[in-house]
Design an enzyme around this catalytic site. Structure first.
Site, mmCIF file in Angstrom:
data_model
loop_
_atom_site.group_PDB
_atom_site.id
_atom_site.type_symbol
_atom_site.label_atom_id
_atom_site.label_comp_id
_atom_site.label_asym_id
_atom_site.label_seq_id
_atom_site.Cartn_x
_atom_site.Cartn_y
_atom_site.Cartn_z
ATOM 1 N N GLU A 118 57.766 -45.653 -43.762
ATOM 2 C CA GLU A 118 58.411 -45.278 -45.312
ATOM 3 C C GLU A 118 57.351 -44.147 -45.967
ATOM 4 O OE1 GLU A 118 59.011 -48.524 -48.596
ATOM 5 O OE2 GLU A 118 56.719 -48.552 -47.978
ATOM 6 N N GLY A 147 48.342 -50.755 -47.140
ATOM 7 C CA GLY A 147 47.905 -52.033 -47.077
ATOM 8 C C GLY A 147 48.489 -52.747 -45.844
ATOM 9 N N ALA A 148 49.799 -52.793 -45.961
ATOM 10 C CA ALA A 148 50.930 -53.373 -45.188
ATOM 11 C C ALA A 148 52.293 -52.627 -45.383
ATOM 12 C CB ALA A 148 50.960 -54.783 -45.310
ATOM 13 N N MET A 149 53.154 -53.084 -44.540
ATOM 14 C CA MET A 149 54.731 -52.601 -44.603
ATOM 15 C C MET A 149 55.647 -53.745 -44.064
ATOM 16 S SD MET A 149 56.634 -49.954 -45.321
ATOM 17 C CE MET A 149 58.299 -50.273 -45.191
ATOM 18 N N HIS A 209 53.109 -60.757 -50.338
ATOM 19 C CA HIS A 209 53.845 -59.396 -50.827
ATOM 20 C C HIS A 209 54.880 -59.206 -49.993
ATOM 21 C CE1 HIS A 209 53.839 -55.689 -53.002
ATOM 22 N NE2 HIS A 209 54.614 -55.097 -51.895
ATOM 23 N N GLU A 210 54.529 -59.041 -48.740
ATOM 24 C CA GLU A 210 55.486 -58.414 -47.483
ATOM 25 C C GLU A 210 56.383 -59.385 -47.216
ATOM 26 O OE1 GLU A 210 54.941 -55.287 -47.069
ATOM 27 O OE2 GLU A 210 53.135 -55.434 -48.009
ATOM 28 N N HIS A 266 59.287 -59.104 -49.432
ATOM 29 C CA HIS A 266 60.067 -58.003 -49.135
ATOM 30 C C HIS A 266 61.399 -58.406 -48.050
ATOM 31 C CE1 HIS A 266 58.747 -54.519 -51.096
ATOM 32 N NE2 HIS A 266 57.353 -54.704 -50.502
ATOM 33 N N GLU A 268 59.593 -53.046 -54.737
ATOM 34 C CA GLU A 268 58.174 -53.253 -54.900
ATOM 35 C C GLU A 268 57.524 -53.940 -56.195
ATOM 36 O OE1 GLU A 268 56.237 -52.503 -52.646
ATOM 37 O OE2 GLU A 268 57.278 -51.210 -51.180
#
Length: 865
Positions: free
Chosen positions: A142, A280-282, A314-315, A318, A337
């Protein structure tokens, strides 16, 4: 052809011309450990360390005969074939694009390339573990780095299914978005659903891997089984609490299945904790990647576990908000986001043990948003993203935390049921597609019956943060005659917004506790709104506008309320109300309305009574920042001594083994400034002095060593000995930071050269070196680098990857040379570089604004002295 920095207009033109039917990507990663049939084209160590990438791309063209381009950033291309026609790579490939001319209605493009392993966390990152020599690979794309691994159309609205196959060194395991199998030395992965390039993923290496299963019965009676996996480097396996990761994962999957009415669509659910990660993460579907710092090598507070759980959720959000339905272009980045940030907190509080997650959201996430929204680079939540460099910088506090805060306000505006029903319709209507703002608003209008146009204009299409201040008029009997809320906006962003707020009235009880005795919700609109429901209430000692944190605003206080907080902040019993007051006081400090020394005093007087460990750790960070940036220079030494003495008192007073004890120990180390402070840190490290209940584990040892190194009490030999105790990747990062922190001109020169003049360090070691380089106690030692900074940043931006460029431009800005002279130098650079890359100018403008804010704060603090 377009350059590497793809623009929105170029992407739209290509999307109108092309549609993608599918990708087949074959990667040969055997070169990762040197040699092998995959090839290692270093040629005596001089060239790039590469791997083979072969892409077969099938797509349609709406205008046969037209021309377009594919994206690829690679050292070399071996062969290009378009519809069976061999093209000359030297003619059609320019280093970032492949020219495609005379397209047919149906097309097949085959690209055979040598792609480069990365050491910057972009593309295919290669990491060698210093502990055991093992090599680990993972991808991070990303917004647009998949083109560093395979040829593609690198934009979110050209979705397609993918089939990956990977050849890897013997003994390795390989993972991708789909389920994989090893046969005849090749890992082959199931075809994905249609997804965007930037969320495809490959992880490969001798990772430690743990499995579990999530099971659920769906409303139609079918049984859903999702294979779960979690992985990390072998060296971190003894610290890996996979059971807690799986617990939160299952709780999250329950929450989303309960609320979105669309079963998880991507098969398996792997989570990889990988080294040297920039983010932090994807949210790669089926294979989420996280920074491995979420695996805790030592004792941490519950705030760290809560933070990890929030990121996991959060991930997971997504998977629906971003992966299943994806924004058309990065202008609508908020569609993924903001929603993930909001739904992460919502699910955290609703489904896990972290029921106080909204306190963390109010105190930590919103602080990020408030800062970003007052910078000159602030932008509407629906931003104007001209190109990929713009997109990279817009992963910011506006898109994440302000957007999430505004969604919380939206839920208060339309109602939770209407909001969730809107989300359900949105997923079903646009599954595997791409959307814009209007697509979401239309379903919310359907479910809520409200006209979203005015709300959208005010909240999504304007920038800036409003301030809400109470005005209280008492009658002759001492009761509230009128309570009004005054709304203000900055001159640069004058929009006054509609706010749904709760106003709380607080008084002290007989035992001294400060508690709420009246509350009213109101729609604040315009410059002044009377809250009629509170007329006749007993006179309050504290009025808290935005009680319960329903809206996004800066809270201000009337004089009576401010006086109450100065005297009795610690007596405020409700933890969310207390967190909101702390946040408001911090905003006042940053706005030069409250002297920094007064904020420090409040932390020293009331911080020890803070029950929420996350809020306490935030207070420590704010107090440190108040001293370093906003305190008058003449008071810094006094303030530093007071902080260190206060931290030591609280460390000694804290319950043995408690989270508060650990937090105060860490804060004491960061505040240490006197010989006695350093002597205590040395004694704690040697074990000659102990604090009952405080376990000085390896991570805490490094926390103690950094201030010792920065003040000349730990030399290179001592740091080498500590690395020998902790000869791991984590230990190496700590050592590098401590080495760069030492108070020596030679040390600073070496650190500068390693970061600015060389690209030998990986992204993680660049980050560690920068963190050690800039020490608040070494302002004079850093003086020569202010001028050097402005001389090199444009070259660094041009020559290095955007991630390293951002790290250098942000991290080495001379903010510790906080004087009008530095401000003038910044303005001079900006005036002389009006044609510099807009993203680079944005970073410098942001740093300039922070510096100007600091100088205003210092003037306020000096006046108070």
């Amino acid at each position: 052809m377009p350059g590497e920095n793809l623009t929105r207009d170029e992407a739209r033109e290509r999307a109108a011309l092309l549609s993608v039917d599918g990708y087949e990507v074959s990667l040969d990663l055997r070169s990762a450990i040197g040699g092998g049939n995959g090839g290692d084209e270093r040629d005596s160590g001089a060239g790039p360390h590469t791997f083979r990438s072969v892409t077969t791309l099938r797509f349609r063209c709406a205008e046969p005969g037209a021309s377009s381009f594919a994206d690829l950033i690679a050292p070399s291309v071996t062969a290009v074939s378009l519809n069976g026609r061999d093209l000359d790579p030297g003619e059609v490939f320019d280093g970032s694009q492949i020219l495609l001319e005379d397209l047919a209605a149906d097309n097949e493009l085959i690209v055979d390339a040598r792609c480069a392993y990365s050491r910057t966390g972009e593309g295919m990152h290669r990491f060698v573990d210093p502990e055991d020599g093992e090599v680990y690979l993972y991808t991070q794309y990303e917004p647009a780095d998949a083109r560093r691994v395979f040829a593609n159309f690198e934009q979110p609205d050209l979705k397609a299914p993918y089939r990956f196959e990977v050849r890897a060194p013997e003994g390795w395991t390989v993972w991708s978005n789909g389920a994989g199998e090893l046969a005849d030395g090749v890992w082959r992965f199931a075809e994905t659903k249609p997804i965007s390039t930037y969320i495809t993923c490959v992880v490969a290496g001798p990772y430690h891997y743990v499995t579990d299963t999530y099971e659920r019965e769906l409303p139609d009676g079918t049984r859903l089984e999702i294979p779960l996996g979690a992985m990390c480097r072998k060296g971190l396996a003894p610290h890996f609490d996979a059971d807690d990761v799986f617990l939160v994962t299952k709780q999250g999957l329950d929450f989303f299945h309960d609320h979105v009415d669309y079963p998880y669509p991507f098969g398996k659910y792997d989570q990889a904790f990988v080294p040297e990660y920039n983010l932090g993460a994807m949210e790669n579907p089926g294979l989420v990647t996280f920074r491995e710092e979420f695996i805790f090598r030592g004792k941490v507070t519950q705030a760290s576990y809560e933070g990890r759980a929030n990121v996991i959720l959060h991930e997971m959000a997504h998977m629906w908000f971003g992966d299943l339905v994806t924004m058309e272009w990065w202008d609508d980045l908020w569609l993924k986001e903001s929603f993930a940030d909001f739904m992460g907190a919502f699910s955290l509080v609703s489904a896990t043990r972290f029921t106080d997650g909204w306190i963390t959201f109010a105190n930590r996430r919103k602080a990020w948003a408030y800062r970003a929204d007052q910078l000159p680079s602030t932008h509407p939540i629906t931003a104007d993203i001209r190109d990929l460099q713009d997109a990279k910088l817009n992963f910011d506090g506006i898109t994440y935390a302000k957007g999430a805060s505004v969604l919380k306000q939206l839920v208060a505006y339309v109602g939770q049921d209407a909001f969730l029903e809107g989300a359900r319709r949105y997923f079903k209507r646009h599954a595997y597609g791409n959307t814009r703002l209007g697509d979401l608003l239309s379903v919310l209008e359907e479910t809520s019956g409200r006209d979203m146009a005015a709300w959208t204009r005010s909240w999504l299409q304007t920038a800036g943060v409003n301030s809400l201040t109470p005005q209280v008029l008492l009658d002759a009997d001492g009761r509230v005659e009128e309570l009004a809320v005054v709304q203000e906006a900055a001159e640069s962003h004058p929009e006054l917004r509609p706010h749904r707020v709760a106003v709380g009235l607080y008084r002290r009880t007989g035992d001294g506790a400060l508690e709420r005795y009246a509350r009213a919700e109101a729609d604040v609109d315009g410059a002044r709104t009377v809250v009629a429901e509170l007329a006749g209430a007993e006179a309050p000692e504290l009025v808290l506008v935005n009680d319960d944190d329903l809206t996004y605003c800066k809270i201000r206080f009337d004089e009576t309320s401010l006086a109450t907080l100065r005297a009795h902040l610690g007596a405020l019993t409700d933890p969310l109300a207390r967190a909101l007051c702390w946040s408001a006081l911090w905003n006042m400090t940053r706005d030069a309305l409250l002297p920094a020394r007064e904020f420090v005093d409040l932390v020293l007087r009331f911080g020890g009574r803070e029950s929420d460990i996350g809020v306490l750790q935030m207070l420590h960070a704010w107090a440190e920042s108040a001293l370093v940036h906003y305190a008058a220079p003449a008071w810094r030494e006094t303030g530093g001594r007071l902080l260190a003495e206060g931290a030591r008192r609280e460390l000694e007073a804290a319950a043995p083994g408690s989270e508060q004890q650990l937090a105060w120990a860490r804060f004491f180390a960061r505040s240490a400034g006197a010989p006695g402070d350093f002597r205590l840190l040395q004694e704690l490290l040697s074990g000659t002095v102990t604090v009952d209940g405080l376990d000085v584990d390896q991570e805490l040892r490094w926390v103690f060593l950094e201030p010792l190194a920065a003040h000349g009490f730990a030399d290179e030999k001592a740091l080498a000995e500590e690395l020998a105790r902790d000869d791991t990747a984590s230990g190496k990062r700590h050592q590098v930071r401590c080495l760069a922190a030492r108070p020596s001109a030679e040390v600073k020169a070496r650190a500068w050269e390693q970061v600015v003049e060389s690209d030998e360090l990986s992204n993680a070691l660049v980050e560690a070196t920068i963190a050690g380089f800039a020490q608040p106690s070494q302002r004079e030692l850093l003086a020569p680098y202010a001028e050097k900074y402005f001389a090199v940043i444009e070259r660094v931006w041009t020559e290095r990857s955007i991630q390293i460029g951002m790290d250098v431009v942000r991290g080495l800005f001379p903010d510790l040379r906080d004087s009008p002279r530095t401000l003038d130098a910044t303005d001079a650079w900006l005036a002389a570089h009006e044609d510099a890359a807009p993203a680079l100018r944005r970073l410098v403008l942001e740093a300039r604004d922070d510096l100007a804010r600091a100088l205003r704060g210092q003037a306020c603090d000096a006046a108070a002295g």
